[in-house]
Enzyme design. Sequence first.
Site, PDB file in Angstrom:
ATOM      1  N   SER A 305       1.488  -3.880   5.143  1.00 46.20           N
ATOM      2  CA  SER A 305       1.752  -3.491   3.757  1.00 46.20           C
ATOM      3  C   SER A 305       3.214  -3.757   3.485  1.00 46.20           C
ATOM      4  O   SER A 305       4.031  -3.792   4.395  1.00 46.20           O
ATOM      5  CB  SER A 305       1.487  -2.005   3.553  1.00 46.20           C
ATOM      6  OG  SER A 305       2.549  -1.232   4.096  1.00 46.20           O
ATOM      7  N   ASP A 306       3.561  -3.966   2.230  1.00 48.25           N
ATOM      8  CA  ASP A 306       4.972  -3.911   1.874  1.00 48.25           C
ATOM      9  C   ASP A 306       5.421  -2.455   2.114  1.00 48.25           C
ATOM     10  O   ASP A 306       4.584  -1.557   2.281  1.00 48.25           O
ATOM     11  CB  ASP A 306       5.182  -4.341   0.418  1.00 48.25           C
ATOM     12  CG  ASP A 306       6.594  -4.873   0.189  1.00 48.25           C
ATOM     13  OD1 ASP A 306       7.506  -4.505   0.957  1.00 48.25           O
ATOM     14  OD2 ASP A 306       6.797  -5.651  -0.757  1.00 48.25           O
ATOM     15  N   CYS A 307       6.729  -2.226   2.156  1.00 46.22           N
ATOM     16  CA  CYS A 307       7.185  -0.916   2.612  1.00 46.22           C
ATOM     17  C   CYS A 307       6.825   0.196   1.631  1.00 46.22           C
ATOM     18  O   CYS A 307       7.188   0.140   0.457  1.00 46.22           O
ATOM     19  CB  CYS A 307       8.663  -0.979   2.942  1.00 46.22           C
ATOM     20  SG  CYS A 307       8.901  -2.092   4.348  1.00 46.22           S
ATOM     21  N   ALA A 309       3.904   0.703   0.542  1.00 46.25           N
ATOM     22  CA  ALA A 309       2.883   0.256  -0.403  1.00 46.25           C
ATOM     23  C   ALA A 309       1.582   1.037  -0.263  1.00 46.25           C
ATOM     24  O   ALA A 309       0.700   0.929  -1.111  1.00 46.25           O
ATOM     25  CB  ALA A 309       2.618  -1.243  -0.243  1.00 46.25           C
TER      26      ALA A 309
END
Length: 787
Positions: A305-307, A309
């Site tokens: 995941s993006d941070c 997210a």
Amino acid sequence: MELHFHGVSTLLTISLLLLLHRRSDSSPPPPFSCDAANPQTRTFRFCETTLSIHQRVQDLVSRLTLDEKISQLVSSAPAVPRLGVPAYEWWSEALHGVSGYGRGVSFNGRISGATSFPQVILSASTFDSRLCTALARYAIGKEARAMYNEGQVKGMTFWAPNVNIFRDPRWGRGHETPGEDPLVAGKYAVAFVRGIQGDIYNYGKVEGRQINNGHLQASACCKHFTAYDLDSWKGVSRFGFDAKVTKQDLADTYQPPFKSCIQEGRASGIMCAYNRVNGVPNCADYDLLTKTARGEWGFHGYITSDCDAVSIIRDNHKYARLPEDAVADVLKAGMDVNCGTYLKNYTKSAIQQKKVRESDIDRALHNLFSVRMRLGLFNGNPNKNIFGQIGPNQVCTQQHQQLALESARNGIVLLKNSANLLPFPKKTATLAVIGPNANNAHALLGNYEGPPCKSVEIFKALQGYASNVLYHNGCNDMGCTFADIGSAVGTAKKADYVVLVMGLDQSQEREDHDRVDLVLPGQQEGLIRAVAAASKKPVVLVLVCGGPVDVSFAKGDPKIGSILWAGYPGEAGGVALSEILFGEHNPGGKLPVTWYPKDFIRVPMTDMRMRPDPSSRYPGRTYRFYNGPKVFEFGYGLSYTKYSYEFMPSTPNTIHLNQLTPNSHQATDETSIIRSLSVSEIGTHNCEKLKFSTHVGVENTGNMTGKHPVLLFVRHETTSNINGRPSKELVGFESVSLDARERAEIEFVLDPCENLSTANEDGVMVIEEGYRYLVVEDKEYAINVVL
Ligand SMILES: *[C@@H]1O[C@H](CO)[C@@H](O)[C@H](O)[C@H]1NC(C)=O
Ligand SMILES: *[C@@H]1O[C@H](CO)[C@@H](O)[C@H](O)[C@H]1NC(C)=O
Ligand SMILES: *[C@@H]1O[C@H](CO)[C@@H](O)[C@H](O)[C@H]1NC(C)=O
């Protein structure tokens, strides 16, 4: 330190001892599993390098307790000491050089800098895939390994490249990407990923030795999947944004870079983005992560995941009711690791609530440990591994720094050169350099930068090119709320030639900050005009910026003789620019994005549509669909020499699709009377048979050697966007170096199923009947497509 070298010659033992000794002198050794010196771990099946990675991972996962499993689902994965598995940090960055962003890399040690290449947008403007592969493979990937071997990298998974389409000129992160064209973005993705991963599909050998399939020098991660290209604009944040994307735009704009990255680049990682697409958060989208990426495109790697997210799925998107629902959504969608802590906190309760099964976690762990094993981190001490010999002396080498210089040189774009103002004569007496970006070496690096090997301000790099180099900053900073015009004009008047170094920096365009206009900030324009008006000769305007700016005023001002766009040119940017200004290098870069006029901002940034909608005066986006006025076009760029082009007559005039598919029913679109055939109806086998070559002759008709990218476009007979087709589309590019008067022929292999097809409204690729024109600069070649 305990060493076991039975049967190894004394000499080798001594040299290994020296190697290990050297390490213990400075920093701790890199983390690795399966230490042969540890009698306990030696016996584990997952340490047996003769087994397949699949078998080894299965063994490892089967040994983990549920709590241990859950602990591994986040980016800072803790150690499992009883199995000799060290902690691992998934989040490292290397967008255009190894970077200290993220948690995995530290420059606090023997290695205190890394080669800093131009920001990606400028490397893309070289239109040279080979150069991009070289810098990723021979420099970035190698330097990352050297830092790992030195104990300064806690994870070899790098979250680059960023291959989102630079859809809107205001995007604060547009400069991290290869630009607005899906082909360029896809080719860049493939070049970068294969390069940094040390790809064995391209290169059978690493350091002269054959290596096994699947082994990674470093792991690349294509991000942000998908349709992510808005950070923070007028109160709309990426964390809550729902991108409304049509199937047609998804098929031929947003997805192709990711498809190339996975299919051709064989990326070992992808990152799902913060935003929603048509209501569904990307990290919770089973169709996107599992059906499309893994199923259709054959992705096998890990998905991060993006941070944070995952937390925003509930907190911002309100897509999940409870934290455990968000955890279940992402694990069932196919995400494997969470940048952040959410999965550490809520996976156990999600299991207890029967929202997540242990098998969902096992699947994620399998993907995660496979990548760590492919990186060679479970093969014992890396000294004995293929990449283990890369030492700190391989960071910031002359060769790497030369590559950084070459990329900057070949990327910088000459936008205007009236009366051949440039190049400057070699024996210039006094040169005035004006502007805040001329005295700021750090700004030249862009974002996601690392500490460079060395850095030089533009005005310092120019010293030595003139007897006397004067400097004036002109503005208080890049925002230029205050300009000291009188004093800058005074400096300019003393000089024979004047260079203004203006543009943007991270205060104007950055992560989490999009621009709200397209003009130069603050008083910059006033300063430029005043200096130009007062100078003896026309001045040179250098724009250091990632996104485009509307400089129509400068284009039309005869006192501004030349304009150069330098992107964020990296550690060697000042030197590259000096060489270009004084004719030691002939510029050849071309713009990878459209430069729109300032009134383009009436278009809401949130409108994701690529295609124009004349009924609502929506102009569409990028050179493929936008037919309005432009400041500079995609693909535009001048040089100090001239080139001529010709299509060689061997190119076919007609493509017959029907001969290949005599029994297939020909689809007739009744609303438009243009008949078409879908690519899947034609079939892979026939597509292969339809491939043809076109040879393009290109000659340097001027007096100066140049490196020149040749861009091959295809356009339809009319430029109107009937059926949502692009006005024109780039189908190939190739960079050639030509001496004065030298000529070359470039062969482009065209695949009609890819190069002559368009996406219909259902996102299905179809080939329409009728004329197409192959276009290179001012030359065209007609091809009739017959069903
Ligand atoms: C997870 O728990 C820790 C410790 O209680 C807390 O600091 C952290 O903010 C939590 N993370 C999330 C995403 O809720
Ligand atoms: C090339 O050089 C010759 C002689 O030096 C000059 O006459 C000619 O104009 C130059 N051509 C170009 C295209 O610069
Ligand atoms: C054109 O076809 C080539 C293969 O011949 C492919 O590599 C390239 O991606 C295609 N370009 C587009 C825009 O479809």
